[in-house]
Design an enzyme around this catalytic site. Structure first.
Site, PDB file in Angstrom:
ATOM      1  N   ASP A 105      -4.311  -6.394  -7.893  1.00  0.00           N
ATOM      2  CA  ASP A 105      -4.596  -5.808  -6.590  1.00  0.00           C
ATOM      3  C   ASP A 105      -4.955  -4.341  -6.840  1.00  0.00           C
ATOM      4  O   ASP A 105      -4.773  -3.811  -7.947  1.00  0.00           O
ATOM      5  CB  ASP A 105      -3.377  -5.935  -5.681  1.00  0.00           C
ATOM      6  CG  ASP A 105      -3.743  -5.922  -4.199  1.00  0.00           C
ATOM      7  OD1 ASP A 105      -4.882  -5.543  -3.874  1.00  0.00           O
ATOM      8  OD2 ASP A 105      -2.883  -6.287  -3.376  1.00  0.00           O
TER       9      ASP A 105
ATOM     10  N   HIS B 129       0.833  -1.199   0.000  1.00  0.00           N
ATOM     11  CA  HIS B 129       0.000   0.000   0.000  1.00  0.00           C
ATOM     12  C   HIS B 129       0.876   1.261   0.000  1.00  0.00           C
ATOM     13  O   HIS B 129       0.437   2.326  -0.446  1.00  0.00           O
ATOM     14  CB  HIS B 129      -0.896   0.046   1.246  1.00  0.00           C
ATOM     15  CG  HIS B 129      -1.975  -0.993   1.256  1.00  0.00           C
ATOM     16  ND1 HIS B 129      -1.764  -2.263   1.700  1.00  0.00           N
ATOM     17  CD2 HIS B 129      -3.276  -0.925   0.888  1.00  0.00           C
ATOM     18  CE1 HIS B 129      -2.897  -2.956   1.614  1.00  0.00           C
ATOM     19  NE2 HIS B 129      -3.818  -2.171   1.119  1.00  0.00           N
TER      20      HIS B 129
END
Length: 490
Positions: free
Chosen positions: A257, A185
């Protein structure tokens, strides 16, 4: 190729997000124009309740036949109501600790049955990463374990169970996120492994998932220098087309993702990352929770422009859209299954590992040491609070032992931690409390990597879900056990 056809193909590969538990007008319009599907996020208010979610997905299907996805791993990463109350299903670490593949299959089948009931047909699970790094900040209890063969057999069981309930499984995070010490992230984590090590470790569970006929594989935003040359795997032709398609022979859907993650889009932005992911071989693009109307339309425009400019082959876009259509065709004929909640509690109970001697716990004080969770988990409730008559949660890095010891004077003491091996302050506080109270019980609700020296009562749950917590509360005498779910493991 005419513009309308090209725009429709571009929409067909997108899985954007949206806000609220009713479908906004823009989303319905995009579905009518060929949008491939949506990704549901609890933080966007998409999952206010099961009845509301079922109504929402039914509304979407009155307009089109979308792929409806969610990130519901069970365990600590939960979106289907568990983000408010913690999941009733234990996660992969607990299932790996039990090491009963039929039980893993039952748990995943039941979880998928609950997803199917509310209209979700592609689940971004299981995580089949081999947790090779104890200090991994993003995987941890999301993995079945650190042994590739153990992870492989449970990966296959999870895929089989999920798809027996009519939901497509998605093995992640290819080519393997378990050996990293950075969160994708926030950056592009390094997987420092040559091809031989990848074959012996990371790829073993993915091969098992493919053998179990998994319908989808999710890429990770990972730098694997032996394969990617520094770019993230999600944007790497060598990883997706060369390794996953070519060497492993996967012919299903490749999903990215979330592309809003810095590991994927960084400074290039989501529309450009989308073009590069498609060129690398991805078929469905998860844009991310905040990426809604504007990003969707900007990404469609970027894909169309890339085809016009020759940067993205029209045949590659057509191939991606066709794989989405093939997935929907499989879903249309997929089986169904019923829920099996007793399997969840059985797994949580059997996962418990206790050592030492359980002391009497008169009028116990439960002290929970708070620690920051990772971004994937989010602010999901955890701990023994629902069964503790007196519980205090403190900052594990800053709290002083004195006031806690005073409050516990003459009483039983239960200390609860979560991944204490990753938090030096927690370890210092635990050692201080145990020095004064060696009769306390220490409960680890993350990975049981660290434990204090000496003889003590130590309980590992392998997860912090509602099921894990209830099983622990039963063993400690904080909650009465019912007949469902089997006994405690050793």
């Amino acid at each position: 190729m005419i513009d309308d056809t090209l725009s429709r193909l571009a929409r067909a590969v997108l899985l954007p997000a949206f806000a609220g538990d009713t479908a906004p007008r823009w989303l319905l319009e995009e579905l009518e124009r060929g949008l491939g599907g949506v990704t549901l996020f609890a933080l966007n208010g998409n999952v206010s309740g099961t009845a509301e979610l079922a109504r929402l997905t039914a509304d979407l299907r009155r307009v089109a036949d979308p792929i409806v996805t969610i990130d519901e791993e069970g365990g600590d990463v939960t979106r289907l109501g568990g983000h408010r109350t913690a999941s009733p299903y234990p996660g992969n670490a607990a299932l790996g600790a039990v090491d009963d593949v039929e039980l893993t299959r039952r748990v995943y089948r039941s979880l998928a049955a609950e997803l199917a009931e509310v209209g979700v047909n592609l689940n971004f699970a299981p995580s089949v990463d081999v947790n090779a790094a104890d200090d991994n900040p993003i995987i941890g209890v999301r993995a079945f374990g650190a042994d590739p063969e153990l992870v492989a057999r449970h990966a296959a069981a999870a895929v089989t169970g999920t798809q027996e309930a009519g939901v497509a499984a998605c093995a992640k995070h290819f080519p393997g996120h378990g050996a990293t010490v950075e969160d994708s992230h926030l950056g592009v984590p390094l997987v420092d492994a040559d091809v031989d090590l990848l074959e012996r470790r990371e790829l073993v569970p993915f091969r098992a998932a493919l053998k179990a006929d998994v319908r989808a594989v999710m890429t990770g935003h990972l730098n694997v220098p032996a394969l990617t040359g520094g770019e993230p795997a999600t944007l790497s032709h060598a990883v997706i087309t060369g390794l996953l398609r070519g060497r492993l022979g996967f012919d299903g859907v490749v999903v990215t993702d979330a592309l809003d993650m810095k590991g994927a889009s960084g400074s290039i932005g989501i529309p450009e990352a989308s073009v590069r992911a498609l060129a690398a071989g991805a078929d469905l693009l998860c844009l991310g929770p905040r990426e809604q109307e504007d990003t969707t339309r900007a990404t469609v425009a970027a894909i169309v422009a890339a085809v016009r400019d020759g940067r993205l082959a029209a045949e590659r876009l057509e191939d991606a859209a066709e794989r989405g259509r093939a997935l929907r065709a499989w879903l249309a004929g997929a089986p169904s299954a019923g829920t099996d909640r007793p399997a969840a509690l059985e797994a949580a109970r059997r996962a418990l590992t206790f050592s030492g001697e359980l002391p009497d716990l008169p009028d116990p004080l439960v002290v929970e040491l708070e620690a920051p969770g990772n971004i994937a988990v989010g602010p999901t409730p955890w701990g023994l609070g629902p069964w503790a008559s007196d519980m205090v949660r403190v900052d594990g890095e800053a709290a002083a032992p004195g006031p806690l010891l005073e409050r516990a004077a003459g009483r039983g003491l239960v200390i609860v931690v979560r991944d204490a091996h990753r938090h030096a302050g927690q370890r210092r506080l635990v050692n201080a409390l145990l020095a004064a109270r060696p009769d306390a019980v220490l409960v680890e609700m993350g990975l049981p990597v660290w434990r204090p020296e000496g003889r003590l009562a130590y309980l590992a749950t392998y997860g912090a879900t509602l099921a894990n917590a209830r099983a622990a509360a039963e063993l400690l005498g904080l909650a009465a056990a019912d007949a469902a779910g089997g006994g405690h493991g050793g």
